[in-house]
Design a protein around this motif. Structure first.
Motif, short mmCIF file in Angstrom:
data_model
loop_
_atom_site.label_atom_id
_atom_site.label_comp_id
_atom_site.label_asym_id
_atom_site.label_seq_id
_atom_site.Cartn_x
_atom_site.Cartn_y
_atom_site.Cartn_z
N SER A 1 0.83 -1.21 0.00
CA SER A 1 0.00 0.00 0.00
C SER A 1 0.86 1.26 0.00
N ASN A 2 2.15 1.09 0.27
CA ASN A 2 3.11 2.20 0.24
C ASN A 2 3.64 2.37 -1.19
N TYR B 1 -17.31 -3.55 4.21
CA TYR B 1 -17.74 -2.19 3.92
C TYR B 1 -18.78 -2.19 2.80
N PRO C 1 -14.98 3.74 4.12
CA PRO C 1 -14.05 4.77 4.59
C PRO C 1 -13.00 5.13 3.54
N LYS C 2 -12.64 6.37 3.50
CA LYS C 2 -11.67 6.86 2.52
C LYS C 2 -10.35 6.12 2.63
N GLU C 3 -9.86 5.92 3.84
CA GLU C 3 -8.57 5.23 4.02
C GLU C 3 -8.64 3.79 3.52
N ALA C 4 -9.76 3.13 3.77
CA ALA C 4 -9.93 1.75 3.31
C ALA C 4 -9.96 1.68 1.79
N LYS C 5 -10.65 2.64 1.17
CA LYS C 5 -10.70 2.70 -0.29
C LYS C 5 -9.32 2.92 -0.88
N GLU C 6 -8.57 3.85 -0.31
CA GLU C 6 -7.24 4.16 -0.83
C GLU C 6 -6.30 2.97 -0.68
N LYS C 7 -6.42 2.26 0.44
CA LYS C 7 -5.52 1.12 0.67
C LYS C 7 -5.78 0.00 -0.32
N ASN D 1 -4.54 0.97 -3.73
CA ASN D 1 -3.08 0.95 -3.78
C ASN D 1 -2.54 -0.46 -3.96
#
Length: 234
Positions: free
Chosen positions: A55-56, A84, A90-96, A99
């Motif tokens: 994810s990084n 979900y 959640p935004k963070e979950a979507k981004e992860k 990624n």
């Protein structure tokens, strides 16, 4: 000198089955994963373990420099988050999930193809999912896998002239740890759609991936190989 293969998520499930198969073919196997707890191939000759969270995205360039040149890239790592709902993601979950399941595979293709182009040889196999073809309750998992299927087509066109094939597999649910995230009702309903009444085995999917990564003719490029036992026949 044996050829090198990088397998993301090659420590368990489908990725582990691919790692085993490539070792049997005398490839040098480099596994990138978040952790190597209970990794059954740990310590074996020709196996390199690199702990990294995909994810990084910003750190991938440094990661690739550490790995060096590879002949084959298997973009296998991925996960889903069906807990979900589409209207409460959640935004963070979507981004992860984007990624790990989409951005990292694409960036690894960008970074690792340069040496493949220089040596006029390379094999890239992306592990997508039937979810990218028919949709999934975890909407961002489905969106990411659909994007990976499309990226396979694009990179097949971009890299084919350089001696690099880029292909993809789209398995339906497979007997791996990922199934713990699916409800029993969903599992039961899916098994009704396949002729065998069961999920795929990791080794079955791995055989297709290994073929695309090794013996597959170069004229097979930019394709998605369906592995779903007639549940999405086309």
């Amino acid at each position: 000198m044996s050829k090198k293969v990088l397998i993301t998520g090659g420590n368990k499930g489908i990725g582990l089955a691919v790692s085993r198969a490539m070792l049997e073919l005398d490839y040098e196997v480099i596994v990138v994963a978040r952790d190597f707890e209970d990794f059954v191939l740990g310590g074996l000759p020709n196996v390199t373990e690199i702990e990294y969270d995909l994810s990084n995205i910003d750190g991938l360039e440094v990661l690739v420099k550490k790995i060096g040149n590879v002949d084959i890239l298997i973009n296998n790592a991925g996960f889903m988050q069906p807990k979900y709902s589409y209207d409460n993601y959640p935004k963070e979950a979507k981004e992860k999930i984007l990624n790990v399941d989409l951005h990292a595979p694409v960036e690894l293709m960008n970074l690792l193809c340069e040496n493949m182009k220089a040596q006029k040889y390379g094999r890239i196999v992306n592990v997508a999912s039937i979810a990218g073809q028919i949709g999934h309750p975890d909407i961002w998992y489905g969106i990411a896998k659909a994007g990976l299927i499309n990226a396979t087509k694009i990179y097949g066109k971009l890299l084919g002239a350089h001696g690099i094939t880029v292909n993809c597999v789209a398995p339906s649910p497979t007997e791996t740890d990922m199934q713990k995230d699916n409800s029993e009702q969903r599992k039961k309903e899916f098994k009704k759609t396949v002729s065998s009444g069961r999920f795929a085995q990791a080794e079955e999917v791995a055989k297709a991936i290994v073929w695309l990564a090794t013996d597959c003719p170069t004229y097979i490029n930019g394709v998605t190989l369906d592995i779903n036992d007639c549940s999405y026949a086309r």
